[in-house]
Design a protein around this motif. Sequence first.
Motif, short mmCIF file in Angstrom:
data_model
loop_
_atom_site.label_atom_id
_atom_site.label_comp_id
_atom_site.label_asym_id
_atom_site.label_seq_id
_atom_site.Cartn_x
_atom_site.Cartn_y
_atom_site.Cartn_z
N LEU A 95 0.86 -1.18 0.00
CA LEU A 95 0.00 0.00 0.00
C LEU A 95 0.90 1.23 0.00
N MET A 96 0.74 2.08 -0.99
CA MET A 96 1.62 3.24 -1.13
C MET A 96 1.08 4.43 -0.33
N LEU A 97 1.09 4.27 1.00
CA LEU A 97 0.65 5.31 1.93
C LEU A 97 1.63 5.34 3.09
N HIS A 98 2.14 6.54 3.40
CA HIS A 98 3.21 6.68 4.38
C HIS A 98 2.99 7.93 5.21
N GLY A 99 2.98 7.78 6.53
CA GLY A 99 2.89 8.93 7.43
C GLY A 99 4.24 9.61 7.49
N ARG A 100 4.42 10.64 6.70
CA ARG A 100 5.74 11.25 6.51
C ARG A 100 6.15 12.17 7.65
N GLU A 101 5.21 13.01 8.17
CA GLU A 101 5.57 14.02 9.16
C GLU A 101 4.56 14.05 10.30
N LEU A 102 5.08 14.35 11.49
CA LEU A 102 4.25 14.63 12.66
C LEU A 102 4.77 15.90 13.31
N HIS A 103 3.90 16.89 13.44
CA HIS A 103 4.24 18.17 14.07
C HIS A 103 3.43 18.30 15.35
N LEU A 104 4.07 18.73 16.43
CA LEU A 104 3.35 18.99 17.67
C LEU A 104 4.14 19.95 18.54
N VAL A 105 3.44 20.57 19.48
CA VAL A 105 4.08 21.39 20.51
C VAL A 105 4.25 20.51 21.74
N HIS A 106 5.47 20.41 22.24
CA HIS A 106 5.74 19.54 23.38
C HIS A 106 4.86 19.95 24.56
N PRO A 107 4.19 18.98 25.20
CA PRO A 107 3.24 19.34 26.25
C PRO A 107 3.84 20.02 27.47
N PHE A 108 5.14 19.89 27.70
CA PHE A 108 5.76 20.50 28.88
C PHE A 108 6.71 21.64 28.52
N THR A 109 7.57 21.44 27.54
CA THR A 109 8.54 22.48 27.19
C THR A 109 7.97 23.53 26.24
N LYS A 110 6.86 23.20 25.56
CA LYS A 110 6.24 24.04 24.53
C LYS A 110 7.14 24.22 23.31
N GLU A 111 8.15 23.39 23.20
CA GLU A 111 9.01 23.39 22.01
C GLU A 111 8.23 22.81 20.84
N ARG A 112 8.40 23.38 19.65
CA ARG A 112 7.76 22.84 18.45
C ARG A 112 8.62 21.69 17.91
N LEU A 113 8.01 20.53 17.82
CA LEU A 113 8.71 19.33 17.36
C LEU A 113 8.22 18.93 15.97
N VAL A 114 9.14 18.52 15.14
CA VAL A 114 8.80 17.98 13.81
C VAL A 114 9.53 16.64 13.68
N ALA A 115 8.79 15.56 13.56
CA ALA A 115 9.37 14.23 13.35
C ALA A 115 9.11 13.81 11.91
N ILE A 116 10.15 13.39 11.22
CA ILE A 116 10.05 12.99 9.82
C ILE A 116 10.48 11.54 9.69
N ALA A 117 9.65 10.74 9.03
CA ALA A 117 9.93 9.31 8.84
C ALA A 117 10.59 9.10 7.48
N ASP A 118 11.89 8.88 7.49
CA ASP A 118 12.66 8.60 6.27
C ASP A 118 12.89 7.11 6.13
N PRO A 119 13.01 6.59 4.89
CA PRO A 119 12.75 7.32 3.65
C PRO A 119 11.25 7.38 3.36
N GLY A 120 10.83 8.39 2.62
CA GLY A 120 9.43 8.47 2.23
C GLY A 120 9.16 7.66 0.97
N LEU A 121 8.02 7.89 0.36
CA LEU A 121 7.66 7.18 -0.88
C LEU A 121 8.34 7.78 -2.09
N TRP A 122 8.85 9.03 -1.98
CA TRP A 122 9.61 9.65 -3.07
C TRP A 122 10.61 10.65 -2.49
#
Length: 284
Positions: free
Chosen positions: A257-284
């Motif tokens: 199945l050519m479906l991939h959760g590439r990115e997750l963005h959130l604000v850390h619940p305690f530090t309030k830091e903006r987090l970006v998690a990227i799942a490599d490699p993607g589909l392209w």
Amino acid sequence: MEYTMILPADQSEMTLRELLEHEWLVPRKVRHFLRTRKEVQINDQPALFHQIVTAGDKVTLVIEDSDYSYQPVLPGDPNQVDVCYEDQHLIIVNKPVGIKTHPNQPDEQDTLLNHVAAYLRPEQTQPYVVHRLDKETSGVVLFAKNPFVLPILGRMLEQKQLYRRYQAIVWGTIKKDQTIDKKIGRDRHDRRKRIIDPRNGKSAVTHVTIAKNNGETTNVYCVLDTGRTHQIRVHLASIGHPIVGDPLYQQRAAPRLMLHGRELHLVHPFTKERLVAIADPGLW
């Protein structure tokens, strides 16, 4: 387990009781234990629940294992855990295609939750599921590393404060970006499937952005306003562009199945830091 948080710069002044109850969603029972055991400190000093906390304060809690209930899972294979981000409170991993997010039976041992449990075992930490991906889908999955942060992450998910961006490769040529707003319900004839159900379905909104037209297929990004089961798969199939390799909603064979959760963005619940998690490699 001891947890120490430095309150962020935008922290509003409030009592310790309000912080624990309304900001951190600590259950009443656990708040009672913390108070009676005197296991809360502010700036390394014993704290009272009516005490005011503000930005920059250091808050330390001691949570006992017995304070929260936990359904244990069997440890799997830690070598299958691809970490995108990790700290004391949460872990974001890249789920491989072909495994479930969590077990449905207590004796299962080959799901992502099992593997994360094995990975965290040396630090005596238990993972908790925040959201899931279908077995056939790969990509970013967020777990809580303790029961203390779990309800906060759950509230963030409910309030759409977790931004997830998916990659998909679909059959055919999609000519323009679009938003698919179609209700989704269960298929009465096949319990595995979901269908577009304008009358009885639940609201579902998917934003589709074209990345590249390949002729026979199109690369697209998808962002969800809602999180219905099979939402991206059903929505794309409903406009005549099913995902390549989808075993339920199209007939043509493909390796996966050519479906991939590439990115997750959130604000850390305690530090309030903006987090970006990227799942490599993607589909392209």
